[in-house]
Write a protein that holds these residues in place. Structure first.
Motif, PDB file in Angstrom:
ATOM      1  N   ARG A  38      79.102  49.937  72.480  1.00  0.00           N
ATOM      2  CA  ARG A  38      77.706  48.903  71.621  1.00  0.00           C
ATOM      3  C   ARG A  38      78.114  48.519  70.972  1.00  0.00           C
ATOM      4  O   ARG A  38      78.631  46.844  70.736  1.00  0.00           O
ATOM      5  CB  ARG A  38      77.278  50.056  70.150  1.00  0.00           C
ATOM      6  N   GLN A  40      81.545  46.936  72.660  1.00  0.00           N
ATOM      7  CA  GLN A  40      81.428  45.538  73.494  1.00  0.00           C
ATOM      8  C   GLN A  40      80.095  44.919  73.463  1.00  0.00           C
ATOM      9  O   GLN A  40      80.505  43.578  73.858  1.00  0.00           O
ATOM     10  CB  GLN A  40      81.910  46.306  75.312  1.00  0.00           C
ATOM     11  N   PHE A  41      78.847  45.291  73.694  1.00  0.00           N
ATOM     12  CA  PHE A  41      78.172  44.336  73.433  1.00  0.00           C
ATOM     13  C   PHE A  41      77.826  43.909  72.385  1.00  0.00           C
ATOM     14  O   PHE A  41      77.539  42.258  72.720  1.00  0.00           O
ATOM     15  CB  PHE A  41      76.704  45.428  73.915  1.00  0.00           C
ATOM     16  N   ARG A  43      79.922  42.990  70.874  1.00  0.00           N
ATOM     17  CA  ARG A  43      81.191  41.343  71.223  1.00  0.00           C
ATOM     18  C   ARG A  43      80.861  40.846  71.972  1.00  0.00           C
ATOM     19  O   ARG A  43      81.476  39.494  71.824  1.00  0.00           O
ATOM     20  CB  ARG A  43      82.766  42.762  71.291  1.00  0.00           C
TER      21      ARG A  43
END
Lengths: 62, 550
Positions: A38, A40-41, A43
């Motif tokens: 979640r 990194q998505f 970001r």
């Protein structure tokens, strides 16, 4: 004709083909909903909004 | 162009050009008397021209700045201009053949101007010329920004862009001379196809190497779509174009496939050209430029991942819906039909994701024609994917196939979705790439938007009417059990719709010309604004390489 007959290909499509598509879709759902992804998505989707200020760092000389 | 290359890079570029010029010379000599000889001269002239341009600046000063600290936008500029040049050519020829269908005298009785030769000039000009250049240019923009890294290589971007345009020129000039493989959207002959493979492999390598430099941990989803486009188009292009040249000194070749296998290979290619060339790459544009322009992150990133894999894995199977009621085995037709219907789910997920991103920013859609281009494109994407799934159902296809309904459907996708998202992306990218505050004229963007929308709506309504009338007339029986209408009756019934279609196309073309003018004036910077961005710029920009504040 070459080695594989029509019936063989249909057999592969109906057995292996079915299960690999199911496995693939489960794999994709797991990837999309895996809690640790979640961050990194989030970001990634925010970082494109402000990305014109040049590459970060450089490979040649800094 | 050469100012940002080091002396060694200029030498390598010259060497590549000399090799290409020699190949052109060989083609011209060996293929004399055949279309291949003419193509040899085209290759020779193109490479000699570039040799002169590059040679003239061989001794120019080398760049002094640290190039890796700025994005490489010069190839993107050229790519955007080339996309607009091809848009005007492709749409111009398209509208000419539209008028030709209504008034056959407009053929002017020449061999080169026949419908059969001009139509592929239109389709190749639009798909590969306009669409392809827009995809290459925007992908170079997106790959750098989302990776926070400069393009990998100084020569590779130019090789990809200019080499690709050489392919399109060879394809289009070949059709005019009567060269064709008779495969829809793959008409170009064997040597042009081999050249495209070389260019395409370089494109893929450029993309992967740029991503490998990335400074972001995650690869943003727009890149996935662009990569799917590049990778799958390579596979499709190679397999469908497998052929044996009749002679190595002439254009003619014979396909490796025949009969129904040929038809299936062709439509596996043909529909995936729609899927991966005209959809996946443009979804990459949508997922980058729409959130960027709206200044809102994409509504659901997870949904974009799910719909990516859905689109990729469903689309590859649907080609057989082009061959309903043919010699193709029934179960293969049914397979294509079933996957076409399932495809609606990921397609609407993408369209819905785009519209939900705009939810809460409708005032921006109202005020900003650039964002409105992208919004309407998403709506047309939803409409035409619904229509496509519906038309793939066998009994519906029995009415729609071979009629103008198919032509209308293709153009709902090509004009309403592909062209509008491209114009939106180009209007969003142009001020950024050329470092201008805004486009030259926002009013002209408005004009372009309304002309394009009006043209699209007129076009597809004309073709819906025409296609359904045509389909119904073909299947109307009289009391004696024979056909009510002769074929000529149906042709005459089409006439008013063909005029309406040509008017719609003309509006769309005028819009594109206005857009080209607007982009050109933005690039020329007629207002003379000095717009300093606070990021590193090249040595010729006359600005400090690093912002003063740092």
């Amino acid at each position: 004709m070459m080695g594989l007959s029509h019936d063989t290909i249909v057999g592969i499509a109906k057995s292996f083909g079915l299960f690999y598509l199911i496995a693939l879709s489960i794999g994709i759902c797991v990837y999309a909903f895996w809690p640790r992804n979640r961050g990194q998505f989030d970001r990634a989707k925010h970082s494109i909004l402000d990305d014109e200020n040049g590459p970060i760092g450089g490979e040649e000389s800094r | 162009m050469a100012a940002k290359l080091t002396f060694a890079e200029r030498q390598v570029a010259l060497l590549i050009l000399v090799v290409i010029a020699l190949v052109g010379l060989a083609m011209a000599a060996l293929g004399a008397g055949d279309a291949m000889g003419v193509h040899g001269f085209i290759v020779l002239i193109a490479s000699l021209g570039l040799i002169f341009v590059l040679g003239a600046s061989l001794d120019a000063p080398a760049p002094t700045e640290d190039r890796s600290r700025e994005y490489y936008d010069d190839p993107i500029k050229v790519g955007i201009v080339l996309a607009m040049v091809w848009a005007v050519i492709g749409m111009g020829v398209g509208d000419w053949v539209a008028w030709m269908l209504a008034y056959p005298d407009l053929r002017f009785d020449a061999a080169w101007s026949s419908f059969g030769r001009m139509r592929p000039v239109h389709t190749t000009g639009i798909i590969f010329g306009f669409g392809g250049n827009a995809l290459i240019a925007t992908s170079m923009h997106v790959m750098q920004r989302t990776s926070r890294a400069r393009l990998a290589g100084q020569i590779a971007p130019w090789f990809v862009l200019l080499g690709y345009n050489l392919f399109v020129v060879l394809a289009v000039t070949g059709y005019v001379m009567g060269v064709t493989q008779s495969k829809e959207y793959a008409e170009a002959e064997w040597y042009a196809d081999i050249w495209l493979v070389i260019v395409w492999v370089a494109y893929f390598a450029l993309y992967i190497r740029t991503l490998a430099r990335r400074n972001e941990p995650h690869i943003y989803v727009a890149n996935w779509y662009y990569l799917a486009f590049i990778l799958v188009v390579a596979v499709l292009h190679i397999v469908n174009n497998l052929a044996v040249p009749a002679s190595f000194t002439a254009a003619k070749s014979y396909s490796l496939f025949s009969g129904v296998q040929d038809a299936m290979t062709q439509w596996w290619y043909g529909h995936n050209a729609v899927a991966f060339f005209l959809t996946a790459g443009f979804l990459g544009m949508l997922y980058y430029y729409l959130p960027k322009r709206a200044q809102r992150p994409i509504y659901s990133y997870r949904l974009s991942i799910l719909s990516f894999w859905g689109i990729v894995f469903f689309y590859i199977w649907v080609g057989s819906h082009h061959l309903h009621y043919t010699a193709l085995p029934h179960w293969v037709q049914t397979l294509g039909m079933t996957f076409s219907v399932m495809l609606l789910v990921p397609s609407w997920a993408s369209a819905g994701n785009a519209l939900m991103t705009l939810n809460g920013a409708w005032h921006k859609v109202r005020d900003d024609a650039t964002l409105r281009f992208m919004f309407v494109a998403a709506v047309f994407y939803g409409l035409s994917t619904f229509e496509g799934s519906f038309m793939a159902i066998r009994p519906v296809n029995s009415l729609s196939h071979y009629t103008d309904w198919t032509v209308g459907h293709v153009h709902a996708g090509a004009m309403g979705w592909v062209a509008l998202i491209t114009f939106g992306a180009i209007y969003a990218a142009t001020p950024i790439i050329w470092r201008r505050e805004t486009m030259y004229s926002w009013k002209l963007v408005e004009w372009h938007f309304w002309l394009a929308l009006a043209g699209t709506v007129i076009y597809i309504f004309a073709m819906w009417n025409s296609g359904i009338v045509q389909g119904l007339m073909w299947r109307t029986y009289n009391e004696a059990g024979t056909l009510q209408y002769s074929f000529m009756d149906t042709v005459e019934a089409m006439h008013p719709y063909y005029i309406a279609r040509a008017i719609g196309g003309l509006l769309f073309l005028i819009g594109a010309i206005i857009g080209f003018y607007n982009i050109w004036m933005t690039a020329r910077d007629v207002r003379g604004e000095v717009h300093t961005l606070d990021h590193p710029t090249g040595s010729e920009a006359g600005e400090p390489a690093v912002p003063v504040a740092e």
